[in-house]
Scaffold this active site. Structure first.
Site, mmCIF file in Angstrom:
data_model
loop_
_atom_site.group_PDB
_atom_site.id
_atom_site.type_symbol
_atom_site.label_atom_id
_atom_site.label_comp_id
_atom_site.label_asym_id
_atom_site.label_seq_id
_atom_site.Cartn_x
_atom_site.Cartn_y
_atom_site.Cartn_z
ATOM 1 N N ARG A 161 5.012 10.597 -2.046
ATOM 2 C CA ARG A 161 4.846 10.925 -1.105
ATOM 3 C C ARG A 161 5.663 10.927 0.615
ATOM 4 N NH1 ARG A 161 4.175 5.545 1.710
ATOM 5 N NH2 ARG A 161 3.637 5.368 4.454
ATOM 6 N N HIS A 197 12.988 -2.428 2.299
ATOM 7 C CA HIS A 197 11.916 -1.403 2.302
ATOM 8 C C HIS A 197 12.624 -0.005 2.545
ATOM 9 C CE1 HIS A 197 9.556 -3.213 4.963
ATOM 10 N NE2 HIS A 197 10.553 -4.273 5.480
ATOM 11 N N ARG A 229 13.109 4.525 12.707
ATOM 12 C CA ARG A 229 11.087 5.123 12.356
ATOM 13 C C ARG A 229 10.891 5.392 13.961
ATOM 14 N NH1 ARG A 229 9.077 4.685 7.236
ATOM 15 N NH2 ARG A 229 7.776 6.670 7.243
ATOM 16 N N GLU A 248 12.740 -9.368 1.256
ATOM 17 C CA GLU A 248 11.763 -8.472 2.565
ATOM 18 C C GLU A 248 12.425 -7.110 1.786
ATOM 19 O OE1 GLU A 248 9.753 -6.614 6.505
ATOM 20 O OE2 GLU A 248 11.206 -8.421 5.982
ATOM 21 N N PRO A 282 1.136 -1.342 -0.161
ATOM 22 C CA PRO A 282 -0.368 -0.019 -0.435
ATOM 23 C C PRO A 282 0.715 1.254 -0.071
ATOM 24 C CG PRO A 282 -0.185 -1.283 2.361
ATOM 25 C CD PRO A 282 0.463 -2.187 1.246
ATOM 26 N N ALA A 340 3.062 -1.226 4.951
ATOM 27 C CA ALA A 340 2.422 -0.822 5.838
ATOM 28 C C ALA A 340 1.913 -2.495 6.964
ATOM 29 C CB ALA A 340 1.307 -0.482 6.180
ATOM 30 N N TYR A 371 10.773 9.080 1.648
ATOM 31 C CA TYR A 371 10.387 8.302 -0.103
ATOM 32 C C TYR A 371 11.824 8.039 -1.016
ATOM 33 C CZ TYR A 371 7.692 5.643 3.464
ATOM 34 O OH TYR A 371 7.169 5.039 4.238
ATOM 35 N N ASN A 392 8.077 -5.571 -0.813
ATOM 36 C CA ASN A 392 8.599 -4.686 0.109
ATOM 37 C C ASN A 392 6.985 -3.859 0.478
ATOM 38 O OD1 ASN A 392 7.577 -2.163 0.763
ATOM 39 N ND2 ASN A 392 9.027 -0.369 -0.931
#
Length: 149
Positions: free
Chosen positions: A20, A102, A109, A100, A12, A79, A25, A76
């Site tokens: 964003r 990110h 964070r 995985e 998402p 959330a 990012y 990825n």
């Protein structure tokens, strides 16, 4: 012999890359990331399927379908990393290598981002390398798939 195939899944809000929170990012769009992945896959001799969904059930459906269409998965989960036992279960059920990814360093964070359900089923976790992390994941996946052949 056919090329090993890799499914790259994006969770998402990754459709909003480039607009964003670019301070977190970056400025690249998801289309830019896909182009980077396609170039890397070509150089590595991999076939690539690249997808994004904001819907958990769609990601699960694609993961399940990959049992017969892909040799490995780069994901990825965004959330869903921190919330989805269902995605982790689906990844575990395909019995293929999973990496995985990110874009940001999730460990620098908010505390809720420090836990990943997906990490328990992943061969590797790459975070904090920006969108270059996808290329790193594809390189590692190529190594894993070459060993399996």
């Amino acid at each position: 012999m056919s090329k090993p195939s890799v499914l790259v899944l994006n969770g998402p809000n990754l459709n909003l890359l480039g607009t964003r929170q670019p301070h977190i990012y970056g400025a690249e769009t998801l289309q830019d990331v896909e182009a980077r992945c396609r170039n890397a896959a070509d150089a590595l001799g991999l076939s690539l399927e690249f997808r994004q969904s904001n819907a958990e059930h769609q990601l699960i459906d694609w993961i399940q379908a990959s049992r017969t269409t892909a040799d490995g998965i780069v994901i990825n989960p965004a959330a869903y990393t921190h919330t989805s036992v269902a995605i982790a279960d689906a990844l575990s059920a395909v019995e293929k290598p999973v990496i995985e990814v990110h874009i940001s360093n999730i460990h620098r964070r908010e505390a809720f981002r420090h836990h990943s359900y997906v990490s328990n089923v992943a061969e590797a976790v790459i975070c904090g390398c920006g969108t270059e992390g996808y290329e790193l994941a594809l390189r590692r996946m190529a190594t894993l798939l070459a060993k399996a052949r």
